[in-house]
Design a protein around this motif. Sequence first.
Motif, mmCIF file in Angstrom:
data_model
loop_
_atom_site.group_PDB
_atom_site.id
_atom_site.type_symbol
_atom_site.label_atom_id
_atom_site.label_comp_id
_atom_site.label_asym_id
_atom_site.label_seq_id
_atom_site.Cartn_x
_atom_site.Cartn_y
_atom_site.Cartn_z
ATOM 1 N N THR A 1 13.443 32.361 63.083
ATOM 2 C CA THR A 1 13.624 31.323 62.064
ATOM 3 C C THR A 1 14.443 31.864 60.896
ATOM 4 O O THR A 1 15.383 31.211 60.435
ATOM 5 C CB THR A 1 12.255 30.817 61.566
ATOM 6 O OG1 THR A 1 11.532 30.281 62.678
ATOM 7 C CG2 THR A 1 12.408 29.752 60.499
ATOM 8 N N SER A 2 14.103 33.048 60.423
ATOM 9 C CA SER A 2 14.844 33.661 59.321
ATOM 10 C C SER A 2 16.284 33.950 59.721
ATOM 11 O O SER A 2 17.214 33.734 58.937
ATOM 12 C CB SER A 2 14.163 34.972 58.887
ATOM 13 O OG SER A 2 12.903 34.715 58.343
ATOM 14 N N GLN B 1 18.274 30.714 59.711
ATOM 15 C CA GLN B 1 18.556 30.268 58.344
ATOM 16 C C GLN B 1 19.650 31.118 57.702
ATOM 17 O O GLN B 1 20.502 30.596 56.983
ATOM 18 C CB GLN B 1 17.289 30.326 57.488
ATOM 19 C CG GLN B 1 16.288 29.261 57.826
ATOM 20 C CD GLN B 1 14.978 29.433 57.072
ATOM 21 O OE1 GLN B 1 14.685 30.491 56.520
ATOM 22 N NE2 GLN B 1 14.171 28.380 57.066
ATOM 23 N N TYR B 2 19.646 32.399 57.976
ATOM 24 C CA TYR B 2 20.602 33.303 57.338
ATOM 25 C C TYR B 2 21.980 33.253 58.005
ATOM 26 O O TYR B 2 22.999 33.192 57.332
ATOM 27 C CB TYR B 2 20.067 34.736 57.338
ATOM 28 C CG TYR B 2 20.904 35.677 56.530
ATOM 29 C CD1 TYR B 2 20.728 35.765 55.148
ATOM 30 C CD2 TYR B 2 21.892 36.458 57.115
ATOM 31 C CE1 TYR B 2 21.506 36.620 54.381
ATOM 32 C CE2 TYR B 2 22.676 37.312 56.353
ATOM 33 C CZ TYR B 2 22.486 37.388 54.992
ATOM 34 O OH TYR B 2 23.267 38.224 54.235
#
Length: 161
Positions: free
Chosen positions: A139-140, A143-144
């Motif tokens: 997920t991170s 997003q990044y």
Amino acid sequence: AGICLFVEAYFRYADIACLIDLVCQIDQASASKMIRAFLENEMISHDAPEKENVIIENALMLMKTRYALPDFSQVWLAEELGLSQAYFSRLFRKSLGVSFITKLTEIRMEAALVLLNGGMPIQEAASACGYQSAKYFSTSFRQYHGKSPQQLHNAKENPPP
């Protein structure tokens, strides 16, 4: 001059209890917050820019070398630098213009990209970058970087013709 001695002593003692016992010989429970706030305010006003730069340089160096440790956190880093978490948080944001967690995520995500591009499996890359959960890592990462680790792996395995 007395304040500078306090500030220098504060930087040398990671444990505020030792500083309180050494300098004041007073009850730790009642004085800890008052002394810490006093010293932090004095650090801001006496030679602050020079000392702040050194603190931030040390913080970034520790972040770049220890981001994958299981107990790595802002609290740990502030303690390692001999600062209160509140002071460190304010100083970090003021100096870099981003929060600690934003910078830590940036460091971890750049490392993750290198590891995944090198062919490391997603679960291993997550762990190597300090994430306990591959799902949270994914997920991170999405997003990044704008795409998931799986999409990155798939693109490498099936390059466009």
